[in-house]
Structure formats: C-alpha cells, structure tokens
Design an enzyme around this catalytic site. Sequence first.
Site, PDB file in Angstrom:
ATOM      1  N   ASP A  73       0.825  -1.209   0.000  1.00  0.00           N
ATOM      2  CA  ASP A  73       0.000   0.000   0.000  1.00  0.00           C
ATOM      3  C   ASP A  73       0.861   1.260   0.000  1.00  0.00           C
ATOM      4  O   ASP A  73       2.044   1.229   0.373  1.00  0.00           O
ATOM      5  CB  ASP A  73      -0.894   0.039   1.239  1.00  0.00           C
ATOM      6  CG  ASP A  73      -2.052  -0.936   1.135  1.00  0.00           C
ATOM      7  OD1 ASP A  73      -2.104  -1.689   0.140  1.00  0.00           O
ATOM      8  OD2 ASP A  73      -2.890  -0.939   2.056  1.00  0.00           O
ATOM      9  N   HIS A 225       3.833  -2.445   3.131  1.00  0.00           N
ATOM     10  CA  HIS A 225       3.885  -1.078   2.585  1.00  0.00           C
ATOM     11  C   HIS A 225       5.208  -0.864   1.851  1.00  0.00           C
ATOM     12  O   HIS A 225       6.263  -1.276   2.340  1.00  0.00           O
ATOM     13  CB  HIS A 225       3.742  -0.034   3.698  1.00  0.00           C
ATOM     14  CG  HIS A 225       2.413  -0.087   4.401  1.00  0.00           C
ATOM     15  ND1 HIS A 225       2.145  -1.002   5.395  1.00  0.00           N
ATOM     16  CD2 HIS A 225       1.291   0.642   4.246  1.00  0.00           C
ATOM     17  CE1 HIS A 225       0.907  -0.817   5.834  1.00  0.00           C
ATOM     18  NE2 HIS A 225       0.367   0.182   5.145  1.00  0.00           N
TER      19      HIS A 225
END
Length: 694
Positions: A73, A225
């Site tokens: 993300d 991430h």
Amino acid sequence: MLTVLLVGLSGALLLNGYTHHLFGSAPDGSVTATGPHDGVPAAIADGGPVIDAGTGAPRAVRPKARTIAITFDDGPDPAWTPQVLDLLRAQKVKATFFVVGTEVAAHPELTRRIVAEGHQIGIHTFTHTNLSSAPAWRQGLELRQSQLILAGATGVSTPLLRPPYSSEPDALTDADWASIKRARDAGYLTVLTTQDSEDWRRPGTTQVIANSMPKGTSGQILLMHDAGGDRSQTVAALQKLIPVLKARGYRFATVSDAVGMAQPVHPASAIEHGRGMALIGAMRLSDGILTVLTWLLYAAGALSVLRAVATVVAARRHARERYWSWGDPVTEPVSVIVPAYNESAGIEASVRSLVASDHPVEVIVVDDGSTDGTADLVESLAIPGVRVIRQANAGKPAALNTGLQASSHELVVMVDGDTVFEPDAVRMLVQPFADPAVGAVSGNAKVGNRGGLLGRWQHIEYVVGFNLDRRLFDLAECMPTVPGAVGGFRRGALERIGGLSDVTLAEDTDLTMALCRDGWRVVYEERARAWTEAPASLGALWRQRYRWCYGTLQAMWKHRGAWIQRGQAGKLGRRGLTYLMLFQVLLPLLAPAVDVFAIYGLVFLNPLRVGLVWTGFLALQLGMGLYAFRLDGEKAGPLWSLPLQQFVYRQLMYLVVIQSVFTALAGSRLRWQRMERYGSLGVPPTAPSTEGFP
C-alpha cells in the site's frame, strides 16, 4: 485576460491544496474503525477479503490454500518501491500494489515498471482518504481521479480497490460497508486483508517476519507497505520471509490469481489515457505554480519591506535636512498657468486662491475649448492680474505651452483647474530656484474632499505613498514626476527641452523626466501645499489612475535611455526608473498572486500563521502611515480605515497597474480620461505646520 489568469491560478492552487494538504498521512493500521456494524451482512463479515458488494447477494472470496498474495500500500515511492521490485524480481514473485493517485502522478515511471514487470495493480484512492468518513462527492472524486491518473501513467485500468485504513472483513462497520457498496456501484471490487505485517509500526525486522507468517495452511492476503516512511524493515523482512515460505510449500500470487479470479486489469481507452495525462500535467503544473508563487511571495515581501525601510529612512533624513537655505530669498514675480477644459465647477476657487498668494503672481487661464462657460466665468470675476486666453481644444500639453508662451516671468507655476493654493504655497514653491541647478520643484498636493471611505483612502495614499516617495526621490536626485496640481519650473529650462509633449498621457511625468535628462535637478518642497479634488467614485478613480499609470509606463519607455546615461540623467534612470519599475510596476503585478496565496493559506495551511503574516504587513503599513502623517502635520484619524483600504482600494490600484501593463503590451493607445469636477473646494484648508518634525 486577467480574469482567465486568476481563475486558472485559483484552480491550480485548489488542485494543489487538495492533493497536498487534504492528504491522509496517517498509517493504515493506526486508524481503528469504530461504530455500529449491524448493517454488515454476515456473509461479508465472516467471509473472505475480496468483496463484491453487487446488487445481488453480496459475495466474499478467500485465497486458495497455501497461497499468499503479498500486497503493498501507499506507493509508489522513489526510494523503497524500486528496492521492493528488485527483490520480487530476484525471488520470481508477483505481488499486488495498491497505489495512491497523487504518488502515481509524482512517479509515473515507477507505476509503469510495476505493470511492466507483471505485478497486479489496484487503487488506494487519490489522496489516501478514509472513504468511510468522507462525503459521497469526495468518495466519487477520489475514485475517479485515481483511476484517471493510473490510466494516464500506465495505460491500464483496474477495478481493484483497497480503502485506506481498512483491515480485515470482521472489522467492517456500517459506514465502511456503505462506502464499499458505493465503490461497487462505481465498478470496484474491494480487497481487504487477512494478515497485517504491521510494518507501518517499524517494530523491527524479526517482528515484521513474525507478524507475516501464516497460521496453518489457509491462504492469506498479506498487507505490507512500499511507501509512507522508512521501509527498510519491510525490505529486510521480505528477503528472509519469501524463501522461508517457499520452502514450506507456500505459493505467491497476485490477488486475482490467489482467489481464482480472471485478470481484472485491462487496457484503458484512449480517451481515459488522454484525460489521465492531462490530469497528471495539471497536477505537475499546480506544483510548479505553487513553487513560483512561493518565491513571488518572498519577492513581494522583500520588496514591501525594502520600500518601507527605504522611504522611512529617506523621509527622516529629508525632514532633518530640509530647512536649509537655498540661498537668497526668491522674490521675483511668478507666472501661474492654469489649463482649463470645462472647469467651471472649481475654477473660481482656484483663481481666487492664486491671487491671494503672499507672493507676486500673474495668473494665466488658458481655456482649452471649454463648452461650460469656464472662460466667461473667469472673465466675469474681473480680478486684476488674471488673464484669459481662449483656444480651440488641443489638449492639456498644448494649453500649458500656450500659457508658457504668454507668460511674462522666468519662474512659472503650473496648476490644475480643480486645485486651490494656500497663501504661502507659491512663495514656498519658488524658493528652491535660488539654486541655479534646480529646474523644477514639486509641491505637496493634498486631497481636499476627504469625506467618505474613498476620500480617506486617497488621502492616505497621497500622504503615505506619494509624499514619502517624493522625499526619497529628492534625496536621490531622481524625481520622476512634478504633479500637475502644484509644480514650479524655470521657463528657460522648459524652452530648452521644447516645452511640453503630448506623446504620453502623463505629460507631467514626461516633462519631469525630460528636465532630469537635460541635466536639471528636480526637488520636493513639502511646505508648498495645494489642495486638489480627488475622484469621488470608483469609476472616476479607475479612469484617473488608469491614465496616470499608462502614461507613466509610456514615459518610462520613452526615457529608458536614461538607464545608460551619466550625470543627472543617469540618476533618473538607474535610481528613479528602477524604483518605479520595482515598486510601482512589479510589486502591484505580484499583488494578485500574494492575495490568492493568502486565501490558499487560509484554506489549506495554518490560518493563524497566515493571519499573523497579514497582521505584520498591516502593522508595517500602519507604522509608515503614522510616521508619514506626522511628517505632514496631519491628524492620524483617517488611518483607522487602513485595514479596509488593504481589502478594497489596494486591489483596485493593482488591477489598474495590471490593465495598464496589458494595454501597453498589446500596443493599444489609451484615450485621455477627463476627470469629473465637483467644485467641492473653496477656501484652502489650513494644514498644521510641520516645522520641527524630524
């Protein structure tokens, strides 16, 4: 053109403010959803992480057993995304990247690399916004714009969406479910997670690995991430995690492969690609505009402070040095020339104030083809020493030249037909001519009709702006303008330069610059006070200042050669014209950008800081005003309206400058803008003495 520029500038700043200052910067896992969850269907809350919230029965699917879909993300990030991609390529693993629209616009090459290397791509909204708490209009905007940017950067479109701040299906609230259904109506499948590495906490590589290890043999969608901060622990954890899980028989796949779904990513249409490229270009343009505006704001601030310091320091020195003796008192008679075109409203008061002077004068009224009986009115007064010359309408410069030819004396004073002189004004005005180097003298023009806000604002401008500037010009020996309302001249100096010219709309500025270039010194005598009528309406003020500004630009261009000359002409060019260019042309041109940026700051930045900056600027203006009013012996009462002046009058003045510059650049020729006369002045007011003010 100005409206288009301001609308475009405002739009660019609005886009920049939205993308940069409404960005959800909190890590995904740091925001915990709260609220009721009774409305979430059991099939969703207890189901898999890939959700189709269609109009039929909502469906949720799970990854296949021993299958892990690694998802990233918040990217792409120029520091960490390349390292993640390099590692995945070395390990021959495909992953799914949920990208943020603004980051894609900033780094489109990284997004293209993600797609080119066979990884799956989904959207993570435009500005990392919490969709469950955002209004419906913003949810739609976030999805549309992120999809457009993805199409523009990569040429592909995707229905995969991971809402920021989401987690596992059983954590969904009613608000989350409502936003998921709205996203489905827009064509999106929501991808949640089953396992959070919690790398956003940066707990250490070992803990990230522990958090990422699957429990049992069920398939997982693992959240990691590749952006949003230091991701060195993520990269280090992946280097160890992938080989270990492969050795245990786990397979790595994209989200669609993990749940057995057909490839959802498809080529974008040419129209979507073009619109996306345009949006990316607009965002980059807005960033560039903000950078330019920031530097312009610094420049405008520096210019404002520089002007304030320069004028106040110069005014203080001028006030201390002014009362020297120019030489023996000048007692010779003076010819006063009053050009008049339809001046019946105020010509009587003007003429009577001149003949009441305590210095010997002859008054020559040149009627320039008036149609309102101006000449007849002056003749009917039958005042000794007053002559009337009639001529066909030829313009103010021609009228002044006619009066100059008819004058009897070497010293000449030029007066507008709406101006009244104090009794000692002529005497004060001609005293500097005791110095043979002085060719012209500027008097102190003051606003007589000060009633109302517009009158007060012009009064402030005359005292603070015009007269402080003239003190500076006097010290620097580069006076660019002797005002038409109150100015004294040597007749011989005027004849040597050929009299007044009509090639500009600011004949007084043109004349003064011509005298400076001819080697004459032009000085300011603030004790020679005359009272003039100021425009009483915004329309009249606009016309007057438009003519002044445009005429000044014409005169500056006409006398641009002074920049490279020596002596008195060089002082005018390198000091006077440079000052005019910086503070009366460039600074007003920067003013709209400053105001628009101030609004931007109030909306998107710290309003308190913006307010403090504006308050500091206002305090600077007020300090200048108090000092200027003190020097001129004026009461400071009108300065209460200074804050309002900054909101209304200042904008009008810089719009005048902008229109004048555009008119000049376009090569258009402006017609003479005659002022409306009101006849509001009678006996000249008596201003307090300024003697002794340092």
